[in-house]
Design a protein around this motif. Structure first.
Motif, short mmCIF file in Angstrom:
data_model
loop_
_atom_site.label_atom_id
_atom_site.label_comp_id
_atom_site.label_asym_id
_atom_site.label_seq_id
_atom_site.Cartn_x
_atom_site.Cartn_y
_atom_site.Cartn_z
N SER A 74 43.49 34.12 48.75
CA SER A 74 42.97 35.04 47.74
C SER A 74 44.05 35.39 46.72
O SER A 74 45.20 35.60 47.08
CB SER A 74 42.47 36.30 48.44
N GLY A 75 43.69 35.40 45.45
CA GLY A 75 44.64 35.76 44.41
C GLY A 75 45.50 34.60 43.94
O GLY A 75 46.41 34.78 43.14
N GLY A 85 44.61 32.16 42.09
CA GLY A 85 44.29 31.73 40.73
C GLY A 85 43.18 30.69 40.64
O GLY A 85 43.01 30.07 39.60
N LYS A 86 42.42 30.52 41.73
CA LYS A 86 41.35 29.51 41.72
C LYS A 86 40.28 29.84 40.69
O LYS A 86 39.90 29.00 39.88
CB LYS A 86 40.70 29.43 43.12
N SER A 87 39.81 31.09 40.74
CA SER A 87 38.77 31.49 39.78
C SER A 87 39.29 31.36 38.37
O SER A 87 38.61 30.83 37.49
CB SER A 87 38.34 32.93 40.02
N THR A 88 40.49 31.84 38.14
CA THR A 88 41.06 31.79 36.80
C THR A 88 41.10 30.36 36.31
O THR A 88 40.76 30.09 35.15
CB THR A 88 42.47 32.39 36.81
N1 LIG Z 1 41.68 40.23 34.05
C1 LIG Z 1 42.79 40.23 34.79
N2 LIG Z 1 43.88 40.95 34.42
C2 LIG Z 1 45.01 40.93 35.15
N3 LIG Z 1 45.16 40.23 36.28
C3 LIG Z 1 44.12 39.50 36.72
C4 LIG Z 1 42.88 39.47 36.00
N4 LIG Z 1 42.01 38.66 36.67
C5 LIG Z 1 42.70 38.21 37.75
N5 LIG Z 1 43.94 38.71 37.79
C6 LIG Z 1 44.96 38.41 38.79
O1 LIG Z 1 45.18 37.03 38.76
C7 LIG Z 1 45.36 36.53 40.06
C8 LIG Z 1 44.44 35.37 40.29
O2 LIG Z 1 43.11 35.83 40.28
P1 LIG Z 1 41.88 34.90 40.67
O3 LIG Z 1 40.64 35.71 40.55
O4 LIG Z 1 41.94 33.67 39.88
O5 LIG Z 1 42.17 34.59 42.19
P2 LIG Z 1 41.30 33.76 43.21
O6 LIG Z 1 42.15 32.65 43.68
O7 LIG Z 1 40.00 33.42 42.62
O8 LIG Z 1 41.10 34.78 44.39
P3 LIG Z 1 39.81 35.08 45.28
O9 LIG Z 1 39.80 34.05 46.35
O10 LIG Z 1 40.07 36.43 45.84
O11 LIG Z 1 38.65 35.03 44.39
C9 LIG Z 1 45.14 37.68 41.01
O12 LIG Z 1 46.41 38.13 41.46
C10 LIG Z 1 44.48 38.72 40.18
O13 LIG Z 1 44.90 40.01 40.59
#
Ligand SMILES: Nc1ncnc2c1ncn2[C@@H]1O[C@H](COP(=O)(O)OP(=O)(O)OP(=O)(O)O)[C@@H](O)[C@H]1O
Ligand SMILES: [Mg+2]
Lengths: 415, 261
Positions: B55-56, B58-61
Motif C-alpha cells: 500500500s502506498g 504508487g500503483k494507483s498513481t
Molecule cells: N493527491 C495526493 N497528494 C499527496 N499525496 C498523495 C496523493 N495521492 C496519493 N498520494 C500519496 O502517494 C503515494 C502513492 O499513492 P497511491 O494511491 O498511488 O498508492 P497505491 O500503491 O495505490 O496504494 P493502495 O494499495 O493503498 O491503493 C501514497 O504515499 C499516498 O499517500
C-alpha cells in the motif's frame, strides 16, 4: 395477504396507545393537536375580551374605505380614490414583484459565483470569495441603504443626458439617473382592452399573452411526452426540437404581430425621460441589494452542493472522455441539486421576508401600504398585522410548496 | 486463489509487436513527495499486466497517469502513439482510447444503468442515442446484467455495479483497459463474477493493466507481473517466474505476506 388474515389478532389493551408503534404516533398527534386548539381558543377569547373592554371591535370594514394616499409604483390602476383593499393589493403585487425578480437574480448570481469560487483560476476564485464574504457579513439593511445612496447620490440628473456632450445612454436604451432608471417599454397598437373585476381590472392583452404562452408550453410538454412514448414502444425517438421550438415561438410571435407590438425607447423631454418606463431607484436599490445579499448565501449553498459530490464522480466522467464543463452540467450539478434545493428554499423565503425592508427606501410594498400607511390612518393594528401575517404566510407556503414538489421530482430520479 | 476456475493459457494469447503504452523515465511528485521514480514500462497490444505492491507504493498513481487523471512532471508517456502533454486534444484522444474501472465503481447514481452506459458515447463520441443504447445493451448482456438496464446503481449489488462499470467503459470501445483494484471493495462471492468478466475480456485480446491483490487472477490471466515499491518498479516477470522465483528481497517479503507465510 393470506398470511396477514390468518395471523391471530392481539387483543387491544389501553397501554398499547403509548407502547405500541402502531398507535403511539397517532396518540401523540391527537394530544398535541388538542393542546394546540385549547391554547389558541384561550388566546383568541382573551384578545376579544380585552378588545371589547377597550371599546374596540374586530372589523375588516376599513378595507372598503377610500385610501387617500399615493403609491408611486403600481402594477394595476390605482389612485388616491382607490380603497384600502386596492392599496393592499398594489402593495402585495409590489412585494411579489420584488420577491420573484429577487429570487431569479439571486439564483443566477449564486450559481455562477458558487461554481466560479471552485475554479482553478486563483484570481477568479479569490474575487468570488471576497464578494461572498463582503455581502453575507454586512446586514442587508445597510446594503439596501448603500445601493440607494449610490443610485441617488452618484448618478447624474436626468437633465445631464441632454445635448451632444451630455451623458450617453447605455446601449441607447437605458439611462440611470439619480431619481429613476429609465428602461424601454413594450407597447401594443391594438390591445384587447381591460375587464373590470371590481377590486382590480384585468388587462386582457397581458392575459392573452400569458394564456398563449402557457398553452404553447403545455402543447410542447405533450409533444415531448408523446415522443418518449414512441421511443419506448419502438426504440426510435422522433426528433422534437424544431417542432417544440416552432410550437413555442410561432403562436406568441403571431400574437405580438397581431397586437402590433413595438419597443418604446425612453427619451428626454424637458427635465425627465418619457416614453419608456421610469423604474424608481428605491426599487432598483432594493432589488439589487436583496439579490446580491441572498446571492452570496446561495453561492455558498451551491459550492457546498458541488463539494458534496465525491471526486470519484468527476474522475469517472473524465476517464470516459467528458470535458470539465460537460462533467459539471451532466454529472456534478444534477447530483448537487439534491443537496442544494432544500436550503435554497429557505433562502427564497428569507429574501421574500427581507423584502419588507423596502420601507427603508420608501418602496411601498405590502408592509408599506397595509402595514404602514393604512395601519396608521385607520388605527386597525390588529387587523392589519394579522392580515399581513396571513399574506406573508401564504406566500411562503406557496414558495416552499412549489419548491418541495420540484425537490421530490429530482429526488425520484435517484431510485 | 480458488476463485479462479478457468485459467487461460497465456501462451495461446496473441501479443503483437505493436506498442500500446510506452513510459520512459517518468517521474512524479506530490509537492515535495516523490511518488513515482524513474518509471520505464512498455506494454504491447494484447498484453495483460498485473501491477502489485504494498500500500502506498504508487500503483494507483501510475495507472492514473496513463489517462492523465494525474499529471506527471518529467519523462514521457505515449499511449497508442499519442504523447500525453498538457495539450487538451491529446488528452481527449487518449481518454477516448483508454477505459478505466475504479475500486469504488463510481457509477453515476442519478442515471439509470443504461444511461450510465450511453452518456459518454452520446456526448463524447456523438453516437445517435438509439445506436448508443444498442451498444450498451450488447455490453450489458456481455457482463450478464441486461435485465437491470432500467434500474439505478443504488439498486444493484456491489458485484453487479462493478460489472456495469466495466460495461460502461467498454461502450466507448477502448483499446486499453485500466483497472484499479476492481475487486477490493467486494464480498468474496462477488469477486468471482467480476474476475470472470475480466477474464473473458482478456480472452478477447484486450490490452489490460490491472492493479490487484488477487494473485490467483495474476497467475491465471497475466502474462507479466509488475512489482512496485516506494514509487519504483522493483521487478517484472512472467507470473510463473515471479511467484516461484522472485529475484529481490523486497518481492520475497511481499509475496510471503500476501500469500500467507
Ligand atoms: N493527491 C495526493 N497528494 C499527496 N499525496 C498523495 C496523493 N495521492 C496519493 N498520494 C500519496 O502517494 C503515494 C502513492 O499513492 P497511491 O494511491 O498511488 O498508492 P497505491 O500503491 O495505490 O496504494 P493502495 O494499495 O493503498 O491503493 C501514497 O504515499 C499516498 O499517500
Ligand atoms: Mg491504490
Amino acid at each position: 395477504m393470506a398470511n396477514a388474515v390468518e395471523k391471530p389478532k392481539d387483543s387491544f389493551r389501553p397501554s398499547m396507545l403509548l407502547y405500541d408503534t402502531r398507535y403511539r404516533s397517532l396518540t401523540i398527534q391527537i394530544v398535541v393537536f388538542a393542546l394546540f386548539v385549547a391554547a389558541a381558543a384561550w388566546l383568541i377569547d382573551n384578545t376579544v375580551r380585552n378588545l371589547s373592554a377597550l371599546g374596540k371591535d374586530f372589523d375588516f370594514g376599513f378595507l372598503g374605505v377610500r385610501a387617500g394616499y399615493d403609491i408611486a409604483q403600481h402594477l394595476i390602476p390605482y389612485t388616491q380614490n382607490s380603497t384600502h383593499a386596492q392599496a393592499m393589493l398594489v402593495g402585495l403585487l409590489n412585494t411579489l414583484l420584488i420577491a420573484v425578480m429577487g429570487c431569479a437574480l439571486a439564483t443566477v448570481i449564486g450559481v455562477i459565483v458558487g461554481v466560479l469560487r471552485l475554479s482553478s483560476n486563483w484570481l477568479v476564485a479569490r474575487l468570488m470569495t471576497v464578494y461572498v464574504e463582503m455581502f453575507r457579513n454586512v446586514p442587508v439593511l445597510l446594503w439596501i441603504l448603500l445601493f440607494y445612496t449610490v443610485f441617488s447620490e452618484a448618478s447624474p440628473t436626468p437633465a445631464a443626458f441632454r445635448g451632444e456632450d451630455g451623458q450617453s445612454m447605455l446601449l441607447g436604451l437605458f439611462a440611470v439617473t439619480n431619481r429613476y432608471t429609465a428602461i424601454p417599454d413594450v407597447a401594443v397598437e391594438r390591445g384587447f382592452g381591460t375587464l373590470d373585476l371590481g377590486l382590480f381590472s384585468l388587462n386582457l392583452t397581458f392575459a392573452a399573452i400569458v394564456v398563449v404562452l402557457a398553452a404553447s408550453f403545455y402543447v410542447r410538454h405533450r409533444l415531448k411526452a408523446r415522443a418518449r412514448a414512441v421511443q419506448e414502444s419502438t426504440g426510435r425517438r422522433p426528433s422534437t426540437w424544431w417542432k417544440s421550438l416552432l410550437i413555442v415561438v410561432l403562436p406568441i410571435a403571431l400574437l405580438l404581430w397581431v397586437l402590433g407590438t413595438h419597443l418604446l425607447v425612453p427619451s428626454l423631454s424637458g427635465f425627465n425621460f418619457t416614453g419608456g418606463i421610469n423604474v424608481p431607484n428605491s426599487f432598483m436599490a432594493l432589488w439589487l441589494a436583496l439579490s446580491f445579499y441572498t446571492g452570496a448565501f446561495i453561492a455558498e449553498i451551491v459550492r457546498a452542493g458541488i463539494l458534496a459530490v465525491s471526486r470519484g464522480q468527476s474522475e469517472a466522467a473524465f476517464a470516459l472522455g467528458l470535458r470539465p464543463r460537460r462533467t459539471m452540467s451532466l454529472v456534478i450539478l444534477p447530483q448537487a441539486l439534491r443537496v442544494i434545493v432544500p436550503p435554497l428554499i429557505s433562502q427564497f423565503l428569507n429574501l421574500t421576508k427581507n423584502s419588507s425592508l423596502a420601507i427603508a427606501v420608501g418602496y411601498l410594498d405590502l408592509r408599506g401600504t397595509l402595514g404602514g400607511i393604512t395601519l396608521n390612518q385607520t388605527g386597525r393594528e390588529l387587523e392589519c398585522v394579522l392580515l399581513m401575517m396571513l399574506i406573508y404566510l401564504a406566500i411562503s407556503l406557496i414558495i416552499s410548496g412549489g419548491m418541495n414538489v420540484y425537490n421530490s421530482r429530482i429526488r425520484l430520479k435517484e431510485r | 486463489m480458488e476463485t479462479i476456475e478457468r485459467a487461460i493459457d497465456p501462451s495461446h494469447m496473441k501479443i503483437s509487436d505493436e506498442i500500446a503504452i510506452q513510459i520512459r523515465a517518468m517521474n512524479k511528485w506530490y509537492g515535495q513527495f516523490h511518488v513515482l521514480r524513474d518509471i520505464n514500462l512498455t506494454v504491447h497490444r494484447g498484453e495483460r499486466i498485473v501491477i502489485c505492491g504494498p500500500s502506498g507504493s504508487g500503483k494507483s498513481t501510475l495507472i492514473r497517469c496513463i489517462n492523465r487523471l494525474e499529471e506527471h512532471q518529467s519523462g514521457q508517456i505515449v499511449v497508442d502513439g499519442t504523447e500525453l502533454t498538457s495539450d487538451l486534444k491529446n488528452i481527449d484522444t487518449v481518454r477516448s482510447e483508454v477505459g478505466m474501472v475504479f475500486q469504488h465503481f463510481n457509477l453515476f447514481p442519478h442515471l439509470t444503468i443504461l444511461e450510465n452506459c450511453t452518456l459518454a458515447p452520446i456526448w463524447v463520441r456523438k453516437v445517435p442515442k438509439e445506436e448508443a443504447e444498442e451498444t450498451a445493451m450488447h455490453f450489458l448482456r456481455k457482463v450478464k446484467i441486461p435485465d437491470q438496464a432500467h434500474k439505478y446503481p443504488g439498486q444493484l449489488s456491489g458485484g453487479q455495479q462493478q460489472r456495469v462499470a466495466i460495461a460502461r467503459s467498454l461502450c466507448m470501445k477502448p483499446r486499453i483497459m485500466l483497472f484499479d483494484e476492481p475487486t477490493s471493495a467486494l464480498d468474496p462471492e462477488m469477486i468471482k463474477e467480476v474476475l470472470d468478466t475480466m477474464i473473458s475480456l482478456a480472452e478477447e485480446g484486450m490490452t489490460m493493466l490491472c492493479v490487484t491483490h488477487e494473485m490467483g487472477f495474476a497467475q491465471a490471466v497475466a502474462n507479466r507481473v509488475v512489482f512496485m515499491d516506494q514509487g519504483q518498479i522493483v521487478e517484472q516477470n512472467t507470473p510463473r517466474e515471479f511467484f516461484n522465483n522472485p529475484q529481490s528481497e523486497r518481492t520475497k517479503m511481499f509475496l510471503s505476506q500476501i500469500l500467507g507465510h
